[in-house]
Structure formats: C-alpha cells, structure tokens
Design a protein around this motif. Structure first.
Motif: not given
Lengths: 111, 112
Positions: A27-32, A47-51, A53-66
């Motif tokens: 269901t709808t969530s405004d954070r991941l 990582f905290v993804l709040l919107s 299309g958010a993309v965050k990277q740290e070293g060899r890890l990259m997180a994204s949110l759709d």
C-alpha cells in the motif's frame, strides 16, 4: 494492512559480480528504509528514501525508490566479502512511525 | 549525540520465570520508542511502540507487556516466560521530527 516482501530471500554471489535485491510493498508508503544486519548484531541504517525517484549510493550499494510501482531496489556493484550480511527493507507512513519489515535477504559473497 | 542502551545483553531464563528488559535513550527528549523481536535470526516483529510517557500500543497479543515510566526509558516485561519467547529483542527510537529509526544493541533471550 501494509505488507512488505523482499526477494530473493537468499542470495549467494561471487566477488566482483553485480546483483539486485527487490523490495515490494502493498500500500502507499511515503518512506522506505534499508538496513543491514551482521550475524548476532543489531540493525545498521543504510538508506532512507523519502520520495519517488530517490536514489542514494554508499560505496558499492545503491538504493532507489519507485513509489508508483511500490518498489525499492538495492543494487550491489562488484560485490566483496565484507558485504555478506542480512539486508532488510521496511516501509511505513503512519504518524507514529510504525514500520513494517520485509523478511530479509541473506547475502553471502564468495571469493 | 544520541545513544541507545539495552540491558542485559544476554539472558537465559527458565520457563515460567519473570522477565524485565530495559531500554534507555540518551541525548534526546520525547522520542518514539519501539520493541521488536527477531526469532530464528530472520524477520523482525514489532511488539510495542510508545509515543510518550505512559502511552503504549501493542501490536501482537502475547504474554509480554511494555511500560514507559520515564520519557527515555522503555521496559519490556513478562510475568511467566514461554519457550516461544526466546529470541533477539531490539529496542529502537525515532526522533519525533525524523523518519528514521535507530536500533539498540539488542538482548538475546533464551528460555530453557
């Protein structure tokens, strides 16, 4: 009721390879959030993804949110043994901060 | 800076005995507090959360209870432990203005 599903649940990788862990929520969530847990230890925030299309990277890890697809990905680039751990995603959106965890993905990186 | 403490770190208790686990947060005020349980090294289950002193919400019916006697103290209790209460208990806190939760070091409980 919000449900969060991760896949795969078990991931065995060779060092140097790339792979992606998927996190779907119902269901709808405004954070991941993404967390890492080493054996016998507590959870460490990655990582905290709040919107959308958010993309965050740290070293060899990259997180994204759709948020439209209700999907987050954790991409591992050129895996190394130190990345071996259990990775959890969780999502939520209540004012009390109630979050629902995925089942966790146990990642093992082999030489 | 803020820190979160849990004790004890490890506990072995017989079935039917009482339980008290403590969680304390330093360096902040009026945090949201959470108790989670992790069984068999896998998923986390939210047990209780609190948004203020004396305010406790229970997520799962069980023989556990929680209390928040002070702003930065969260206690998990049981009058009589069951074998199924074994697990890794994690306390977490969240600043009221933030989205992120921060976890304590955990207590590993073994009920024998």
């Amino acid at each position: 009721e919000l449900k969060v599903e991760q896949n795969p649940l078990f991931l065995s990788m060779q060092e140097g390879k790339n792979y992606t862990i998927y996190c779907n929520y119902s269901t709808t969530s405004d954070r991941l959030y993404w967390y890492r847990q080493d054996p016998g230890k507590s959870l460490e925030s990655l990582f905290v993804l709040l919107s959308n299309g958010a993309v965050k990277q740290e070293g060899r890890l990259m997180a994204s949110l759709d948020t439209k697809a209700r999907l987050s990905t954790l991409h591992i680039t050129a895996a190394v043994h130190d990345l071996s751990a259990t990775y959890f995603c969780n999502a939520g959106g209540t004012s009390y901060g109630k979050l629902t965890f995925g089942q966790g993905t146990i990642l093992t990186v082999h030489p | 800076s803020q820190t979160i403490h849990q004790w004890p770190a490890t506990l072995v208790q017989p079935v039917g005995s009482p339980l008290s686990l403590e969680c304390t947060v330093e360096g902040t005020s009026n945090p949201n507090l959470y108790w989670y349980r992790q069984a068999a090294g896998r998923g986390l289950q939210l047990l209780f959360y609190s948004v203020g002193i004396g305010q406790i919400s229970s997520e799962v019916p069980q023989n556990l209870s929680a209390s928040r006697p002070q702003d930065r103290q969260f206690i998990l209790s049981s009058k009589k432990l069951l074998l199924s209460d074994s697990g890794f208990y994690l306390c977490a806190w969240r600043p009221g203005s933030s989205y992120e939760q921060y976890f304590g070091p955990g207590t590993r409980l073994t009920v024998t």
